[in-house]
Design a protein around this motif. Structure first.
Motif, PDB file in Angstrom:
ATOM      1  N   PHE A   1      57.714   7.856 -10.315  1.00 55.90           N
ATOM      2  CA  PHE A   1      58.050   8.629  -9.112  1.00 55.90           C
ATOM      3  C   PHE A   1      57.055   8.455  -7.948  1.00 55.90           C
ATOM      4  CE2 PHE A   1      58.084  12.888  -6.921  1.00 55.90           C
ATOM      5  CZ  PHE A   1      59.227  12.648  -6.165  1.00 55.90           C
TER       6      PHE A   1
ATOM      7  N   HIS B   1      69.033  18.862 -14.214  1.00 57.08           N
ATOM      8  CA  HIS B   1      68.033  19.883 -13.903  1.00 57.08           C
ATOM      9  C   HIS B   1      68.397  21.217 -14.556  1.00 57.08           C
ATOM     10  CE1 HIS B   1      66.029  22.939 -11.312  1.00 57.08           C
ATOM     11  NE2 HIS B   1      65.052  22.062 -11.316  1.00 57.08           N
TER      12      HIS B   1
ATOM     13  N   THR C   1      59.999  16.800 -12.020  1.00 58.43           N
ATOM     14  CA  THR C   1      60.126  15.545 -11.270  1.00 58.43           C
ATOM     15  C   THR C   1      61.493  15.462 -10.594  1.00 58.43           C
ATOM     16  OG1 THR C   1      58.705  14.543 -12.934  1.00 58.43           O
ATOM     17  CG2 THR C   1      59.803  13.044 -11.399  1.00 58.43           C
ATOM     18  N   ILE C   2      62.531  15.890 -11.310  1.00 55.79           N
ATOM     19  CA  ILE C   2      63.868  15.911 -10.713  1.00 55.79           C
ATOM     20  C   ILE C   2      63.879  16.846  -9.502  1.00 55.79           C
ATOM     21  CG2 ILE C   2      66.269  16.661 -11.052  1.00 55.79           C
ATOM     22  CD1 ILE C   2      65.988  15.728 -13.992  1.00 55.79           C
TER      23      ILE C   2
ATOM     24  N   TYR D   1      74.273  13.182  -0.730  1.00 54.40           N
ATOM     25  CA  TYR D   1      73.857  12.090  -1.603  1.00 54.40           C
ATOM     26  C   TYR D   1      74.360  10.705  -1.176  1.00 54.40           C
ATOM     27  CZ  TYR D   1      72.699   9.544  -5.850  1.00 54.40           C
ATOM     28  OH  TYR D   1      72.201   8.616  -6.728  1.00 54.40           O
TER      29      TYR D   1
ATOM     30  N   ALA E   1      68.057  22.072  -6.119  1.00 55.42           N
ATOM     31  CA  ALA E   1      68.018  21.919  -7.567  1.00 55.42           C
ATOM     32  C   ALA E   1      68.303  23.281  -8.197  1.00 55.42           C
ATOM     33  CB  ALA E   1      66.652  21.408  -8.005  1.00 55.42           C
TER      34      ALA E   1
ATOM     35  N   ILE F   1      72.845  14.845 -11.100  1.00 56.34           N
ATOM     36  CA  ILE F   1      71.387  15.035 -11.124  1.00 56.34           C
ATOM     37  C   ILE F   1      71.074  16.528 -11.230  1.00 56.34           C
ATOM     38  CG2 ILE F   1      69.249  14.662  -9.830  1.00 56.34           C
ATOM     39  CD1 ILE F   1      70.874  12.332  -8.409  1.00 56.34           C
TER      40      ILE F   1
ATOM     41  N   ALA G   1      66.060   9.377  -8.762  1.00 58.88           N
ATOM     42  CA  ALA G   1      66.588  10.688  -9.162  1.00 58.88           C
ATOM     43  C   ALA G   1      67.750  10.509 -10.141  1.00 58.88           C
ATOM     44  CB  ALA G   1      67.053  11.466  -7.930  1.00 58.88           C
TER      45      ALA G   1
ATOM     46  N   ALA H   1      62.112  15.232  -6.578  1.00 60.96           N
ATOM     47  CA  ALA H   1      62.914  14.156  -5.984  1.00 60.96           C
ATOM     48  C   ALA H   1      64.054  14.749  -5.154  1.00 60.96           C
ATOM     49  CB  ALA H   1      63.460  13.242  -7.071  1.00 60.96           C
ATOM     50  N   LEU H   2      64.726  15.736  -5.702  1.00 62.35           N
ATOM     51  CA  LEU H   2      65.831  16.356  -4.967  1.00 62.35           C
ATOM     52  C   LEU H   2      65.337  17.031  -3.692  1.00 62.35           C
ATOM     53  CD1 LEU H   2      68.093  17.872  -7.797  1.00 62.35           C
ATOM     54  CD2 LEU H   2      68.549  15.871  -6.375  1.00 62.35           C
TER      55      LEU H   2
ATOM     56  N   ILE I   1      64.548   6.831  -3.590  1.00 61.66           N
ATOM     57  CA  ILE I   1      64.442   8.159  -4.203  1.00 61.66           C
ATOM     58  C   ILE I   1      65.756   8.554  -4.877  1.00 61.66           C
ATOM     59  CG2 ILE I   1      63.873  10.600  -3.801  1.00 61.66           C
ATOM     60  CD1 ILE I   1      61.531   8.680  -3.344  1.00 61.66           C
ATOM     61  N   THR I   2      66.881   8.249  -4.248  1.00 58.41           N
ATOM     62  CA  THR I   2      68.159   8.568  -4.898  1.00 58.41           C
ATOM     63  C   THR I   2      68.308   7.769  -6.190  1.00 58.41           C
ATOM     64  OG1 THR I   2      69.349   6.904  -3.586  1.00 58.41           O
ATOM     65  CG2 THR I   2      69.422   9.171  -2.786  1.00 58.41           C
TER      66      THR I   2
END
Length: 504
Positions: free
Chosen positions: A431, A393, A488-489, A360, A500, A389, A451, A492-493, A447-448
């Motif tokens: 997003f 999730h 969505t999370i 990250y 996730a 994050i 997220a 993104a991850l 993106i980070t």
RNA sequence: GCCCUCGUAGCUCAGUGGAUAGAGCAUUUGCUUGCGGAGCAAAGGGCCGUGUGUUCGAAUCACACCGAGGGCGCCA
């Protein structure tokens, strides 16, 4: 509608819009945020480790950044070719081979391969620093290599493989993949041919007859008065290949093998001038695709006190040690927080959390900013970090797991939306745009940021709005919202190459 | 000497020419008979390096200066 401080604020029925956003996410699932295929190919070259050296935390940045960019650019609709360009020949390798042949002949690498290989390299440098006369032996070895002395080639092949095997292990752990491996050893001969061509065309000047190298006076060729691109040395005076020699051949090779819209080089900022010179030289030589080659510079990873990580000096944090430490630390925390998980689950969570926490910060910082590595913050799983994050999730997953039925069909909203619901929906809806922006600007940071904001707004909503215990009509919509947020999370991850988890 | 990058809260960093410049960490204080507290809420903490421009409007654009880092003919 109202006016505030000269601004006109328009409010519209967010209910209809909200349903549309959530339905859209759930329809598209893991493709939510993906853009239509453009039919254009983009090559992303990244990682580019040197054999016969340690793989350290500094190398993690290119590897992680490149992997994530490749995923983002692919998600933005391009066909991506991931390339890795191994530095398996050059002065550093020759020095290593010299040290090995002279002082370590017959030794095989211990379990800790890269540390050992890195140690031998810095040992070589120490010996050479202490006694500069030994340089002659190194030069001699280089010319034996250049003539493909079978003994040297055999030693090189064997030791090179030790490094490559190790790289592959690391990429597997980090979930990094390549479609095409290049190495600079295979570019030596083609590179020399390119240089011959440049000499013939009068672009390069051959000073070897007077003991000089082969150079390209770029500014002069361009008719520039002020120095900008300066002079590029394209071949050593002893006719051995340089990085520049090989990079000319590599660039040409990429465009002849693939039909590339863009060729991106994810390489640290210290090589900016080098790439400008190489690309400009190719442009002068008449390659019309040359401007489509692009260096994506990123700043280095330093140790506290602005100490540069250098294999040469041994001032490095080895990647393997860091990964192990991070995962065992994560493991310890899982034991504390969630002891009821099975052993296998704990191991999975420790991997997801430990690796996520390392990746990250490399992705959340602007490319142009130096990352300072210190153990304490690398192993801090709280706050603005991947585990935060991942936890959002997990929370979403926990609600969905308990709903005791399949996800309800799309329902119209007839309740007043909570502000936290609106904010969450708004963040989810951004997003796809952020994917496009990240791909266009080559910035994983977008993106980070999103997220993190998804997690933050989800946690807000989670605190504020009961889901399972809400009135039936409200409940159905909120369940769908939770599922959309989770999706969505997860998407993104995935672009960040961070797992996730379902539980943690 | 020439070129590039950075400078925003004590620290680490976001911030697409637009509203009262935002997060995390650290400090102080609250929140659990609620879907997982790896969470949430609140407080304090800012000449956005300095100056001059451009603009209705500048942390953001331009120029100069100051400070830090990097690069500059045979390392990669």
């Amino acid at each position: 509608m109202e006016g505030v401080k000269g601004y006109l604020n328009l409010y519209f029925s967010s209910a209809e819009y909200s349903v549309r956003v959530v339905d859209n996410v759930l329809d598209e699932g893991e493709n939510y945020g993906r853009h239509a295929a453009r039919g254009e190919q983009v090559m992303v070259e990244f990682s580019n480790p040197n054999t016969h050296k340690a793989f350290h935390v500094g190398h993690l940045r290119s590897a992680i950044l490149g992997e994530s960019l490749a995923r983002i650019i692919e998600f933005a609709g391009y066909d991506v070719v991931r390339a890795n360009y191994i530095g398996d020949m050059g002065l550093h390798v020759i020095k290593w081979l010299w040290n090995y042949a002279k002082f370590h002949q017959g030794e095989v690498p211990p379990a800790d391969t890269t540390k050992w290989m890195g140690d031998l390299y810095s040992e070589a440098n120490q010996r050479l620093d202490k006694d500069p006369e030994l340089e002659a032996e190194v030069r001699d070895l280089y010319s034996r290599w250049d003539q493909r002395d079978p003994e040297i080639v055999a030693l090189w092949e064997e030791t090179r493989q030790w490094s490559v095997n190790h790289f592959e292990k690391i990429y597997q752990v980090l979930d990094i993949q390549f479609d095409r491996w290049y190495s600079n050893s295979e570019m030596e001969q083609p590179g020399k041919q390119v240089v011959e061509g440049l000499i013939e065309e009068g672009i390069a000047e051959d000073e070897r007859s007077t003991g000089g190298p082969v150079i390209v006076r770029i500014d002069e060729k361009l008719g520039l008065q002020k120095e900008k691109y300066r002079v590029l040395v394209v071949l050593r005076s002893d006719s051995t290949a340089l990085y520049a020699t090989e990079d000319l051949a590599l660039a040409i090779g990429k465009f002849s093998e693939y039909d590339l819209h863009t060729s991106i080089y994810v390489v640290d900022v210290r090589q900016s001038l080098h790439f400008e010179q190489v690309f400009k030289t190719l442009e002068i030589a008449g390659y019309d695709w040359a401007p489509r080659s692009q260096h994506l510079p990123y700043e280095v990873v330093n140790l506290p006190g602005n100490v540069v990580m250098a294999s040469r000096d041994g001032t490095i944090v080895l990647l393997e040690g860091l990964i192990d430490e991070s995962q065992s630390r994560a493991r310890q925390i899982v034991e504390e927080k969630n002891p009821s998980l099975s052993e296998e689950q704990k191991t999975d969570v420790a991997r997801a959390v430990g690796l996520g926490a390392l990746k990250y910060p490399m992705l959340a910082r602007d490319n142009a900013k130096i990352v300072t590595f210190d153990w304490e913050s690398a192993l801090d799983f709280n706050g603005q970090a991947a585990p935060y994050i991942q936890y959002a999730h997990v929370r979403a997953n926990s609600i969905l797991r308990r709903m005791e039925a399949s996800l309800p069909e799309s329902v119209p909203i007839d309740h007043e939306l909570d502000p936290t619901e609106i904010e969450l929906i708004d963040t989810i809806s951004r997003f796809p745009n952020e994917v496009a922006r990240a791909a266009e600007e080559y910035k994983t940071l977008h993106i980070t940021n999103l997220a993190f904001e998804l997690a933050r707004t989800f946690n807000d909503f989670y605190k504020q709005c009961p889901v399972l215990k809400a009135d039936p009509d409200v409940r159905d919509y909120r369940l769908r919202l939770v599922a959309a947020a989770q999706q969505t999370i997860a998407n993104a991850l995935r672009l960040l190459s961070i797992e996730a988890p379902e539980v943690m």
